[in-house]
Write a protein that holds these residues in place. Structure first.
Motif, short mmCIF file in Angstrom:
data_model
loop_
_atom_site.label_atom_id
_atom_site.label_comp_id
_atom_site.label_asym_id
_atom_site.label_seq_id
_atom_site.Cartn_x
_atom_site.Cartn_y
_atom_site.Cartn_z
N UNK A 177 77.14 29.02 -40.69
CA UNK A 177 76.31 28.01 -40.03
C UNK A 177 77.04 27.50 -38.81
N UNK A 178 76.31 26.80 -37.98
CA UNK A 178 76.83 26.35 -36.68
C UNK A 178 76.28 24.94 -36.47
N UNK A 179 77.19 23.97 -36.45
CA UNK A 179 76.71 22.58 -36.37
C UNK A 179 77.53 21.79 -35.36
N UNK A 180 76.95 20.68 -34.95
CA UNK A 180 77.69 19.75 -34.10
C UNK A 180 78.33 18.70 -34.99
N UNK A 181 79.65 18.64 -34.97
CA UNK A 181 80.38 17.71 -35.84
C UNK A 181 80.84 16.49 -35.06
N UNK A 182 80.77 15.35 -35.72
CA UNK A 182 81.40 14.14 -35.21
C UNK A 182 82.57 13.86 -36.13
N UNK A 183 83.74 13.75 -35.55
CA UNK A 183 84.90 13.53 -36.40
C UNK A 183 86.14 13.16 -35.62
N UNK A 184 87.20 12.91 -36.35
CA UNK A 184 88.47 12.47 -35.78
C UNK A 184 89.41 13.67 -35.71
N UNK A 185 90.10 13.85 -34.59
CA UNK A 185 91.11 14.91 -34.60
C UNK A 185 92.12 14.67 -35.72
N UNK A 224 98.10 24.55 -35.82
CA UNK A 224 96.64 24.48 -35.84
C UNK A 224 96.19 23.04 -36.13
N UNK A 225 96.88 22.41 -37.09
CA UNK A 225 96.50 21.05 -37.48
C UNK A 225 96.54 20.11 -36.29
N UNK A 226 97.51 20.31 -35.41
CA UNK A 226 97.65 19.42 -34.24
C UNK A 226 96.78 19.88 -33.07
N UNK A 227 96.17 21.03 -33.21
CA UNK A 227 95.42 21.58 -32.08
C UNK A 227 93.96 21.10 -32.08
N UNK A 228 93.12 21.67 -32.93
CA UNK A 228 91.69 21.37 -32.79
C UNK A 228 91.00 21.03 -34.11
N UNK A 229 91.75 20.84 -35.18
CA UNK A 229 91.13 20.54 -36.48
C UNK A 229 90.55 19.13 -36.47
N UNK A 230 89.36 18.99 -37.03
CA UNK A 230 88.68 17.69 -37.09
C UNK A 230 88.51 17.24 -38.54
N UNK A 231 88.58 15.94 -38.74
CA UNK A 231 88.17 15.33 -40.01
C UNK A 231 86.79 14.75 -39.73
N UNK A 232 85.75 15.46 -40.22
CA UNK A 232 84.39 15.18 -39.76
C UNK A 232 83.58 14.44 -40.81
N UNK A 251 87.10 20.36 -40.56
CA UNK A 251 86.54 21.37 -39.68
C UNK A 251 87.72 22.10 -39.05
N UNK A 252 87.81 23.40 -39.29
CA UNK A 252 88.95 24.19 -38.83
C UNK A 252 88.41 25.28 -37.90
N UNK A 253 88.21 24.96 -36.63
CA UNK A 253 87.46 25.84 -35.72
C UNK A 253 87.95 27.29 -35.70
N UNK A 254 87.01 28.20 -35.87
CA UNK A 254 87.31 29.62 -35.74
C UNK A 254 87.93 30.24 -36.98
N UNK A 255 88.37 29.41 -37.92
CA UNK A 255 89.07 29.94 -39.10
C UNK A 255 88.13 30.01 -40.30
#
Lengths: 427, 371
Positions: A177-185, A224-232, A251-255
């Motif tokens: 699936x593909x969604x728009x997430x709102x979250x904290x880095x 990775x954790x410091x790069x683009x992972x979100x807590x959504x 949310x772990x983009x691309x993984x």
């Protein structure tokens, strides 16, 4: 091409399903020359005369009944029990790129739990300066971002390793699936707890786990954790659905999707990978010689034609045909998608509905004409690393036949002269 | 960690890591986690034994525990039931077609087994085993894989001495090198010799779920007989295929039990439905209920014990049924309070419902499903 293929004689089921589309085609394909005035136009219809529902009929709307077949489906024989199982997004029937939450695939290891916001706690511990506990309200007070990302189960298309099995894009490619997430880095939360205690961050990890009985713990390298992972906590503008980890997921983009821990309850900074069940016994990829790859986190570039496809046959007559599909890459943005109608012998470049975005789905279209010729329809994605989606044979050359996960091979649909489509492999 | 070094080439990320000391100012949100809280949640165990609790258990005791708590899914000898994971066997099959991946043949670290059993098992009743019981069960799983003798005792002391056969069987993701040839110029014409031909078809295998076929049959019926009389020859012919599609027509049948429900308190039913979540891992109720790990529970209140068709009961449960045990509310209450105390050796690996109110609610809920 069908001449060269020694098929079993079609079963009654196949005959019936084939006949169905032809029948439907006859009904639907009559717009070119009207045999007479269309009563839908010449007669006053009920809906044009009476009234419809009031605004209080559906406080939270669901799709109209006519779309009731556009739903997640599961494949019963895949797993022992629906509680630890997966279902599939009806990608064959969707367009655009955003997956509505209500039909976005689910994968649970101990079922979809119900966890109230007021009962929610997120702990950060391990090699941090000050181990912390956050409430849901605390999370809402951190600066947040909106990002669109695809989430693909590592096992998507896994049933197709050994040969074509499931007849439908929903089943072959619907664990996505593909969604728009709102979250904290995640970085923000780690910094709130303080990372000085971790010392050199280069060889550190974060171990993340959920509040459900499976806990589904996974180790993620600090980089990775410091790069683009979100807590959504929101997806497509509204609260996450319970089946996607309400109230908070990772949310772990691309993984691979298994790392997108749902009902996220704990983040531990560690100096080694925990080597949990989900990163040793599962989500590892056995090669031909019996050794297995581990830590295969990124999802390789991949695409699939969603229509026409077995669940979305061509029902209209000859003439204009829209071929469409989805492409995505866990290593970057999609730059190009090519489509072949002859099983990969020749290719033409499709139109991207919008420029590719990193680790998000891209919709492609090939606006073409079809005069009833058989097609062996394929799509082939390229991402901004220059990677070109491989054929199944090319993947098997490297990985053998015993892999389950990370099958990103080119998919073939055999489009027959009656518009029906079938999942096949080609030479 | 070589995987990590491969990735760090990216300069932006290298910069990210280099900047470690200069972290942004804090928001002052959240509160300090208490040691008791960390102890309750921080249960993970690493390959080097970090996190292992003090304790021990032997394979002999483990066998009994395994029979009680695990065998219903994993089999008495950890050989697996139906589609449930096989935990034993499969040695030397990893390079075969369809390798059998078990704790013995595949899992590289014993810590993973202990960690998973302690945190997530038994299925539907996680975190109810004592640490000693987990040691015993893990010892039994080792024994079932012929890795230790039946008198073997596993403890935090000797845990790291156990050698896992496939410990050396893993390599870190090498796709960036082994699959580097997929970075290439895409071929556009004459990409294959000869004309591509179909060599395998999904329709021949025929394993796609019925719903999609049923939908097509529905379309056929709509297309050929757009109006009323569908229950003619066409339907008879397609009956087999259409089975799944008839779900829509079924609500009529569901109306029957509603009458019985009337006498029951809807609030209690709703409450009971929530309590029943604890049971759902093993039991189904309702129109489409099937026997799973546990039997279907439609009409169970007032029914004779051990009598659900097609379910394989434990010996004591089957015997109790033959002796005339009936699941009255009193008997069910006693059973659900502490299953293993009520009936030693029952297959039902459930700790029990502590609150009487929960038992009442779940019984009301169960009563709402007549037969």
């Amino acid at each position: 091409m069908s001449d060269s293929f020694k098929a079993k004689s079609p079963s009654r089921r196949q005959f019936l399903s084939g006949a169905a589309a032809v029948g439907a085609g006859v009904v639907a394909g009559t717009t070119a020359k009207a045999a007479g005035p269309d009563p839908l136009i010449t007669q006053v219809q009920d809906w044009a005369s009476g009234t419809g529902d009031g605004v209080d009929a559906t406080p939270y709307g669901l799709p109209i009944d006519y779309e009731s077949d556009v739903v997640r489906r599961n494949v019963e024989w895949l797993t022992a029990d629906t509680i630890s199982s997966i279902n599939f997004t009806p990608i064959h029937a969707l367009d655009g790129t955003i997956t509505p939450q209500g039909c976005a695939f689910e994968r649970h290891h101990s079922g979809a739990i119900e966890l109230r916001k007021q009962d929610y706690r997120l702990m950060i511990n391990g090699l941090v300066d000050n181990p912390l506990v956050f409430s849901y309200e605390d999370l809402e007070r951190f600066p947040r971002e909106n990002r669109v990302y695809f989430c693909e189960c590592a096992a998507n298309t896994g049933m197709e390793w050994a040969g074509s099995q499931l007849n439908g894009a929903q089943f072959t490619h619907g664990m996505i699936h593909n969604m728009e997430y709102s979250g904290i880095p995640l970085r923000t939360l780690l910094e709130e707890a303080g990372l000085n205690a971790a010392g050199d961050l280069k060889d550190k990890w974060v171990y993340v786990e959920g509040a459900d009985a499976s806990s589904n713990g996974r180790s993620i390298p600090m980089e990775k954790a410091l790069d683009d992972v979100l807590v959504a906590f929101k997806a497509n503008g509204e609260a996450l659905r319970k089946e996607h980890g309400y109230p908070v997921r990772l949310v772990v983009p691309g993984w691979e999707g298994n790392m997108w821990v749902k009902w996220l309850r704990r983040i531990e900074v560690t100096d080694q990978a925990v080597e949990s069940r989900e990163e040793t016994s599962k989500y590892t990829d056995t090669l031909e010689d019996g050794t297995a790859r581990k830590w295969t986190w990124e999802m390789d570039a991949k695409s699939v034609v969603t229509s026409p496809s077995p669940q979305s046959p061509i029902k209209h007559g000859h003439g204009p045909l829209v071929i469409t599909g989805l492409a995505w890459s866990g290593r970057g943005a999609i730059t190009r998608v090519d489509v072949s109608k002859d099983g990969g012998k020749t290719w033409e470049t499709a139109r991207l509905a919008a420029p590719g975005e990193k680790m998000a789905m891209t919709r492609f279209y090939l606006d073409t004409t079809w005069d009833g010729e058989e097609m062996l329809l394929q799509s082939r994605a390229m991402d901004d690393t220059g990677y070109v989606q491989p054929t199944k044979a090319e993947l098997r050359d490297v990985r053998g036949l015993n892999s389950i996960y990370h099958n990103n091979c080119i998919q073939t649909w055999w489009i027959k002269s009656d518009g029906e489509a079938e999942n096949v492999e080609v030479s | 960690m070589s995987k990590y070094r491969n990735l760090i080439i990216t300069s932006a990320l290298a910069a990210t890591l280099g900047a470690a000391p200069a972290f942004a100012e804090k928001f002052g949100l959240g509160r300090t986690a208490l040691p008791e809280e960390i102890a309750a949640w921080d249960l993970d165990i690493s390959p080097d034994g970090t996190g292992l609790p003090v304790g021990s258990g032997n394979a002999f005791d483990g066998e009994e525990l395994f029979a009680d708590y695990c065998a219903i899914c994993h089999g008495d000898f950890a050989e697996g039931v139906d589609n449930w994971p096989k935990l034993a066997g499969g040695m030397d099959t990893l390079d075969h077609e369809d390798p059998l991946k078990t704790v013995g043949s595949y899992w590289p670290f014993l810590s993973t087994t202990f960690d998973y059993v302690r945190r997530s098992m038994p299925f539907g009743n996680a975190q109810t085993l004592t640490d000693d019981e987990v040691y015993a069960i893990v010892a039994y799983i080792l024994y079932s894989n012929d890795l230790v003798d039946d008198d073997f005792e596993l403890s935090n002391e000797n845990f790291l001495e156990v050698e896992m056969p496939n410990a050396g069987g893993f390599i870190v993701d090498d796709r960036l090198t082994s699959e580097a040839h997929f970075v290439r110029e895409p071929c556009m014409a004459d990409c294959k010799e000869g004309t591509p031909e179909v060599v395998m078809r999904a329709m021949v295998l025929d394993v796609t779920p019925e719903e999609t076929k049923a939908r097509k049959v529905q379309e056929l019926m709509d297309a050929t007989k757009p109006d009323a009389d569908r229950d003619t020859a066409a339907v008879a012919e397609t009956a087999v295929v259409a089975e799944a599609a008839t779900e829509e027509a079924e609500p009529v049948a569901e109306e029957a039990p509603v009458e019985e429900v009337v006498a029951l308190d809807p609030e209690m039913i709703a409450k009971g439905e929530k309590v029943f979540k604890k049971c759902k891992a093993c039991h189904q109720v309702g129109e489409k209920a099937k026997n799973k790990t546990g039997p279907v529970l439609n009409g169970i209140v007032g029914a004779p014990a051990g009598a659900v068709e097609g379910f394989k009961y434990s010996k004591p449960m089957a015997a109790a049924g033959e002796d005339g045990l009936v699941w009255t509310e009193e008997e069910l209450t006693a059973f659900l309070t502490k299953p293993k105390a009520y009936m030693k050796k029952t297959k039902m690996s459930f700790a029990g419902l502590k609150k009487e109110a929960d038992i009442d609610a779940v019984l009301t809920y169960l009563k709402s499903f007549g037969q």
